[in-house]
Design a protein around this motif. Sequence first.
Motif, PDB file in Angstrom:
ATOM      1  N   VAL A  54       0.838  -1.196   0.000  1.00 17.98           N
ATOM      2  CA  VAL A  54       0.000   0.000   0.000  1.00 17.98           C
ATOM      3  C   VAL A  54       0.877   1.251   0.000  1.00 17.98           C
ATOM      4  O   VAL A  54       2.019   1.241   0.460  1.00 17.98           O
ATOM      5  N   SER A  55       0.327   2.342  -0.512  1.00 24.66           N
ATOM      6  CA  SER A  55       1.100   3.566  -0.686  1.00 24.66           C
ATOM      7  C   SER A  55       1.493   4.231   0.626  1.00 24.66           C
ATOM      8  O   SER A  55       2.370   5.096   0.651  1.00 24.66           O
ATOM      9  N   SER A  56       0.863   3.818   1.728  1.00 30.92           N
ATOM     10  CA  SER A  56       1.177   4.421   3.024  1.00 30.92           C
ATOM     11  C   SER A  56       2.357   3.761   3.726  1.00 30.92           C
ATOM     12  O   SER A  56       2.802   4.241   4.780  1.00 30.92           O
ATOM     13  N   MET A  57       2.897   2.669   3.168  1.00 32.07           N
ATOM     14  CA  MET A  57       4.006   1.972   3.805  1.00 32.07           C
ATOM     15  C   MET A  57       5.254   2.855   3.817  1.00 32.07           C
ATOM     16  O   MET A  57       5.531   3.574   2.853  1.00 32.07           O
ATOM     17  N   LYS A  58       6.015   2.796   4.914  1.00 31.59           N
ATOM     18  CA  LYS A  58       7.212   3.611   5.037  1.00 31.59           C
ATOM     19  C   LYS A  58       8.363   3.066   4.180  1.00 31.59           C
ATOM     20  O   LYS A  58       9.241   3.823   3.789  1.00 31.59           O
ATOM     21  N   PRO A  61       6.799   1.808  -0.651  1.00 31.40           N
ATOM     22  CA  PRO A  61       5.361   1.959  -0.938  1.00 31.40           C
ATOM     23  C   PRO A  61       5.074   1.750  -2.417  1.00 31.40           C
ATOM     24  O   PRO A  61       5.813   2.213  -3.278  1.00 31.40           O
ATOM     25  N   GLY A  62       3.995   1.014  -2.697  1.00 31.70           N
ATOM     26  CA  GLY A  62       3.597   0.769  -4.073  1.00 31.70           C
ATOM     27  C   GLY A  62       4.395  -0.286  -4.802  1.00 31.70           C
ATOM     28  O   GLY A  62       4.099  -0.602  -5.959  1.00 31.70           O
ATOM     29  N   ALA A  63       5.389  -0.864  -4.150  1.00 36.44           N
ATOM     30  CA  ALA A  63       6.228  -1.867  -4.809  1.00 36.44           C
ATOM     31  C   ALA A  63       5.569  -3.239  -4.773  1.00 36.44           C
ATOM     32  O   ALA A  63       4.844  -3.584  -3.836  1.00 36.44           O
ATOM     33  N   HIS A  64       5.824  -4.035  -5.804  1.00 41.35           N
ATOM     34  CA  HIS A  64       5.384  -5.429  -5.831  1.00 41.35           C
ATOM     35  C   HIS A  64       6.456  -6.280  -5.160  1.00 41.35           C
ATOM     36  O   HIS A  64       7.635  -6.187  -5.506  1.00 41.35           O
ATOM     37  N   VAL A  65       6.030  -7.091  -4.204  1.00 39.94           N
ATOM     38  CA  VAL A  65       6.974  -7.836  -3.365  1.00 39.94           C
ATOM     39  C   VAL A  65       6.479  -9.258  -3.149  1.00 39.94           C
ATOM     40  O   VAL A  65       5.322  -9.590  -3.426  1.00 39.94           O
ATOM     41  N   PHE A  66       7.366 -10.085  -2.610  1.00 33.16           N
ATOM     42  CA  PHE A  66       6.991 -11.409  -2.136  1.00 33.16           C
ATOM     43  C   PHE A  66       6.578 -11.283  -0.666  1.00 33.16           C
ATOM     44  O   PHE A  66       6.987 -10.342   0.022  1.00 33.16           O
ATOM     45  N   ARG A 207      -3.191  -5.268  -3.528  1.00 28.48           N
ATOM     46  CA  ARG A 207      -3.393  -6.073  -4.732  1.00 28.48           C
ATOM     47  C   ARG A 207      -2.486  -7.289  -4.659  1.00 28.48           C
ATOM     48  O   ARG A 207      -1.352  -7.202  -4.184  1.00 28.48           O
ATOM     49  N   VAL A 208      -2.996  -8.428  -5.093  1.00 29.24           N
ATOM     50  CA  VAL A 208      -2.160  -9.619  -5.199  1.00 29.24           C
ATOM     51  C   VAL A 208      -2.350 -10.215  -6.583  1.00 29.24           C
ATOM     52  O   VAL A 208      -3.389 -10.022  -7.226  1.00 29.24           O
ATOM     53  N   VAL A 209      -1.362 -10.952  -7.034  1.00 27.92           N
ATOM     54  CA  VAL A 209      -1.442 -11.527  -8.368  1.00 27.92           C
ATOM     55  C   VAL A 209      -0.568 -12.766  -8.457  1.00 27.92           C
ATOM     56  O   VAL A 209       0.498 -12.850  -7.833  1.00 27.92           O
ATOM     57  N   TRP A 210      -1.055 -13.776  -9.176  1.00 31.79           N
ATOM     58  CA  TRP A 210      -0.241 -14.906  -9.605  1.00 31.79           C
ATOM     59  C   TRP A 210       0.158 -14.605 -11.053  1.00 31.79           C
ATOM     60  O   TRP A 210      -0.706 -14.370 -11.887  1.00 31.79           O
ATOM     61  N   ILE A 211       1.437 -14.633 -11.340  1.00 32.83           N
ATOM     62  CA  ILE A 211       1.918 -14.198 -12.646  1.00 32.83           C
ATOM     63  C   ILE A 211       3.174 -14.966 -13.027  1.00 32.83           C
ATOM     64  O   ILE A 211       3.931 -15.421 -12.159  1.00 32.83           O
ATOM     65  N   MET A 225       4.925  -2.332 -13.186  1.00 35.12           N
ATOM     66  CA  MET A 225       4.899  -3.000 -11.885  1.00 35.12           C
ATOM     67  C   MET A 225       6.138  -2.576 -11.109  1.00 35.12           C
ATOM     68  O   MET A 225       7.173  -3.239 -11.185  1.00 35.12           O
ATOM     69  N   PRO A 226       6.074  -1.499 -10.368  1.00 35.64           N
ATOM     70  CA  PRO A 226       7.239  -1.065  -9.603  1.00 35.64           C
ATOM     71  C   PRO A 226       7.712  -2.156  -8.647  1.00 35.64           C
ATOM     72  O   PRO A 226       6.881  -2.828  -8.017  1.00 35.64           O
ATOM     73  N   MET A 227       9.014  -2.343  -8.541  1.00 35.25           N
ATOM     74  CA  MET A 227       9.563  -3.312  -7.603  1.00 35.25           C
ATOM     75  C   MET A 227      11.019  -2.983  -7.319  1.00 35.25           C
ATOM     76  O   MET A 227      11.685  -2.291  -8.096  1.00 35.25           O
ATOM     77  N   LEU A 228      11.488  -3.466  -6.190  1.00 34.34           N
ATOM     78  CA  LEU A 228      12.873  -3.265  -5.809  1.00 34.34           C
ATOM     79  C   LEU A 228      13.777  -4.183  -6.637  1.00 34.34           C
ATOM     80  O   LEU A 228      13.341  -5.254  -7.094  1.00 34.34           O
ATOM     81  N   PRO A 229      15.039  -3.797  -6.816  1.00 41.73           N
ATOM     82  CA  PRO A 229      15.951  -4.606  -7.635  1.00 41.73           C
ATOM     83  C   PRO A 229      16.034  -6.082  -7.238  1.00 41.73           C
ATOM     84  O   PRO A 229      16.031  -6.940  -8.128  1.00 41.73           O
ATOM     85  N   PRO A 230      16.099  -6.451  -5.935  1.00 39.60           N
ATOM     86  CA  PRO A 230      16.166  -7.883  -5.617  1.00 39.60           C
ATOM     87  C   PRO A 230      14.972  -8.675  -6.141  1.00 39.60           C
ATOM     88  O   PRO A 230      15.120  -9.838  -6.543  1.00 39.60           O
TER      89      PRO A 230
END
Length: 278
Positions: A54-58, A61-66, A207-211, A225-230
């Motif tokens: 969620v966008s409120s996370m410190k 925010p907004g990143a797709h993660v495991f 949001r969650v997704v199987w992809i 799909m914004p996400m961190l490099p790892p």
Amino acid sequence: MADASGFRLPDGLAERARDISEGRVEVAVPRDASTVILLRDSPAGLLVYLLRRVSSMKFAPGAHVFPGGSVDRRDGDVTIGWAGPSPAEWGGAFGATETLARELVCAAVRETFEESGVLLAGPAEDAIVPDTSADEWEADREALLDRSLSLAELLARRGLVLRGDLLRPWAHWITPEIEKRRYDTRFFVAALPEGQRTRDVSTESDRVVWIRPADAADAARRGDMPMLPPTLVTLTELAQYDSVAAVLAARRTIQPLVPSARVIDGGVYLVMPEGVTL
């Protein structure tokens, strides 16, 4: 945005990187954490489970993660019923002490249940909880989240053992020094247990997704799909496999990976560790 030099950092992080390099700011100590890459097979190929924070996370925010999170002080409870590799074996795989390895595996199981509703545990060493969709399981999940219940208490009350044998070690990433919040994270992979299903339950995601891993990586590179490099690196690696069985059978040599900030041609870039490509 990434280019040949790496990820160009926004002004705020670039300034912090310069402050750190010149000794004006102390580097944050990373917190131990675990993340679990849930996988399942489909007619379209190998699928991976991702959540959008969620966008409120410190942090991110907004990143797709495991699914994943920090180790809780109670994750090291030695009374937890245990199946699979010993903490010492996990420590050997991840370069961790036996105590920390126990905490990491327990955190992996706990966080996966908290964020997806999937529980890697069973009534015996060769059995798995077949379904966690009932309301009573949801109550347990919420109790774990508010810390009124520990993983050890949940498993003991339900007569379950932790199924560490369902996990495999995958990677070890440490948040770069430029971040104010840093994590020393071990990555695990696991198959979605037969009979269980993920639930859209996490309070930290919208949001969650199987992809397919390749599709997710491509979407990240397009900026969809914004996400961190790892996460992007992991998805790129998983795209090389065509089934859950192939992933679980992969032989991995795990070393700590730490992206670093470097000044290149007047700009400050986040550069991946040697040998890692996005």
